[in-house]
Design a protein around this motif. Sequence first.
Motif, short mmCIF file in Angstrom:
data_model
loop_
_atom_site.label_atom_id
_atom_site.label_comp_id
_atom_site.label_asym_id
_atom_site.label_seq_id
_atom_site.Cartn_x
_atom_site.Cartn_y
_atom_site.Cartn_z
N VAL A 40 0.85 -1.21 0.00
CA VAL A 40 0.00 0.00 0.00
C VAL A 40 0.88 1.25 0.00
O VAL A 40 2.07 1.18 0.33
CB VAL A 40 -0.95 0.04 1.22
CG1 VAL A 40 -2.01 -1.06 1.13
CG2 VAL A 40 -0.18 -0.03 2.53
N ALA A 41 0.30 2.38 -0.38
CA ALA A 41 1.04 3.64 -0.43
C ALA A 41 1.20 4.24 0.97
O ALA A 41 0.34 4.06 1.83
CB ALA A 41 0.32 4.62 -1.35
N HIS A 42 2.31 4.93 1.17
CA HIS A 42 2.57 5.62 2.45
C HIS A 42 3.09 7.02 2.14
O HIS A 42 3.29 7.39 0.98
CB HIS A 42 3.66 4.87 3.23
CG HIS A 42 3.27 3.51 3.69
ND1 HIS A 42 2.33 3.29 4.67
CD2 HIS A 42 3.70 2.27 3.32
CE1 HIS A 42 2.21 1.99 4.89
NE2 HIS A 42 3.02 1.35 4.07
N ASN A 43 3.34 7.79 3.20
CA ASN A 43 4.12 9.01 3.07
C ASN A 43 4.95 9.21 4.32
O ASN A 43 4.81 8.48 5.29
CB ASN A 43 3.23 10.22 2.73
CG ASN A 43 2.28 10.57 3.86
OD1 ASN A 43 2.62 10.52 5.04
ND2 ASN A 43 1.06 10.94 3.48
N TYR A 76 5.68 10.87 10.85
CA TYR A 76 4.66 9.82 10.82
C TYR A 76 4.15 9.67 9.39
O TYR A 76 4.59 10.40 8.49
CB TYR A 76 3.52 10.15 11.79
CG TYR A 76 2.61 11.29 11.38
CD1 TYR A 76 3.08 12.59 11.24
CD2 TYR A 76 1.26 11.06 11.12
CE1 TYR A 76 2.25 13.62 10.86
CE2 TYR A 76 0.42 12.09 10.75
CZ TYR A 76 0.91 13.37 10.61
OH TYR A 76 0.08 14.39 10.23
N CYS A 77 3.26 8.70 9.17
CA CYS A 77 2.60 8.57 7.87
C CYS A 77 1.20 9.15 8.06
O CYS A 77 0.47 8.69 8.94
CB CYS A 77 2.53 7.11 7.44
SG CYS A 77 1.42 6.84 6.04
N SER A 78 0.83 10.14 7.27
CA SER A 78 -0.46 10.79 7.51
C SER A 78 -1.64 9.94 7.03
O SER A 78 -2.78 10.24 7.34
CB SER A 78 -0.49 12.18 6.86
OG SER A 78 -0.57 12.05 5.46
N ILE A 79 -1.34 8.86 6.30
CA ILE A 79 -2.41 7.93 5.90
C ILE A 79 -2.66 6.92 7.02
O ILE A 79 -3.79 6.54 7.29
CB ILE A 79 -2.03 7.19 4.59
CG1 ILE A 79 -1.67 8.19 3.50
CG2 ILE A 79 -3.16 6.25 4.14
CD1 ILE A 79 -0.97 7.56 2.30
N HIS A 80 -1.56 6.48 7.64
CA HIS A 80 -1.64 5.51 8.74
C HIS A 80 -1.02 6.17 9.96
O HIS A 80 0.20 6.04 10.18
CB HIS A 80 -0.89 4.23 8.38
CG HIS A 80 -1.26 3.68 7.03
ND1 HIS A 80 -0.48 3.84 5.92
CD2 HIS A 80 -2.38 3.03 6.62
CE1 HIS A 80 -1.09 3.28 4.87
NE2 HIS A 80 -2.24 2.79 5.28
N ILE A 81 -1.85 6.89 10.72
CA ILE A 81 -1.28 7.82 11.71
C ILE A 81 -0.56 7.15 12.87
O ILE A 81 0.13 7.81 13.60
CB ILE A 81 -2.36 8.79 12.25
CG1 ILE A 81 -3.56 8.00 12.81
CG2 ILE A 81 -2.81 9.77 11.16
CD1 ILE A 81 -4.58 8.89 13.48
N ASN A 82 -0.71 5.84 13.02
CA ASN A 82 0.07 5.22 14.09
C ASN A 82 1.43 4.69 13.61
O ASN A 82 2.15 4.08 14.38
CB ASN A 82 -0.70 4.15 14.87
CG ASN A 82 -1.77 3.50 14.01
OD1 ASN A 82 -1.79 3.65 12.78
ND2 ASN A 82 -2.65 2.75 14.63
N MET A 83 1.78 4.99 12.37
CA MET A 83 3.14 4.68 11.89
C MET A 83 4.01 5.89 12.19
O MET A 83 3.83 6.95 11.58
CB MET A 83 3.13 4.46 10.37
CG MET A 83 2.51 3.16 9.93
SD MET A 83 2.47 3.06 8.13
CE MET A 83 4.21 3.14 7.72
N VAL A 84 4.99 5.73 13.12
CA VAL A 84 5.81 6.88 13.51
C VAL A 84 7.29 6.53 13.46
O VAL A 84 7.67 5.36 13.57
CB VAL A 84 5.45 7.37 14.94
CG1 VAL A 84 4.06 7.98 14.96
CG2 VAL A 84 5.56 6.25 15.95
CU LIG Z 1 1.28 4.66 5.75
#
Ligand SMILES: [Cu+2]
Lengths: 114, 182
Positions: free
Chosen positions: A65-68, A98-106
């Motif tokens: 999936v895409a991240h940022n 963090y990833c603003s799509i998956h906010i618990n990825m830090v």
């Molecule tokens: Cu992400």
Amino acid sequence: MKAFISIKNGILFLVSLVLLTGVFACQSNHLPKKYIVEIKDMKFQPSKLIVQKGDTVIWINKDIVAHNVTEKNNTWASPLLLPESTWEKVIEKSDSYYCSIHINMVGALLVASQ
Amino acid sequence: MKNFQNVKKVTLLAGAFLCSVTLLSPAFGQNTPTLSDPEIASVAVVANQNDIDFAEIAKQKSQNPEVLEFANTMIKDHKTVIDLAVALVTKFHVTPKDNAVSKKLLSDAEKTKKMLNSKSAKEFDKAYVDNEVAYHKAVIAAVKNVLVPQSQNAELKALLQKVVPILEAHLAHAEMTQKKML
Ligand SMILES: [Cu+2]
């Protein structure tokens, strides 16, 4: 006595010369390095990275999936990173992101003091 | 002989009924259903599409920015997984096949959509996020315990394995949103 002083001065001069060269050598010795952070299984790996000011960090998206990569106060952000795409940034200071799509990825970048 | 056949039919029907109740309640119960790859593909597509449908309702009914962001993430990620599953079945010339599990997932989702649509604006966010937490927990268990172990095709298995951390991240995200709403 006079001869002794000049010898002493000479030694001092030599010692300081060696010390100074050492200092300059140290400063110019830090060639910027490149570090890789993998984005894998919905995690930044490593999540904490210690770098020197001026080093480059490359993020690679190994997920399906895409991240940022977005600074925690949104002062900087990568574009959308599709699977297998990369983005790099020269690091000037310590930051959390963090990833603003998956906010618990830090993740965090720590710039080591020299 | 005719009687015997009838009895047999009734027993079969009763058996099928019991199975559908005990095996699939919830869709993936304690008793593990046995699925072929085309059936697993169908379950995967339905499970992902359901969550997209729930998110589309959230986009219409919610005003909460965190809930809306979560819904957008669900649409993006679950769409990606469907696209990859479809690419895989196309590559292997497999047609996803309806089965008891995918049918149960579909009928449960119809009930959930009705429930979500019936909520007032005030009640909606909690109902949606609570359902997302429960739904992701159920799907994670199903992927880990049924779909991954039973898939025969190595690429299908690998795709399903990659989906697990995505679902787990969604669950953590939903739980975080749930806590903020308390
Ligand atoms: Cu992400």
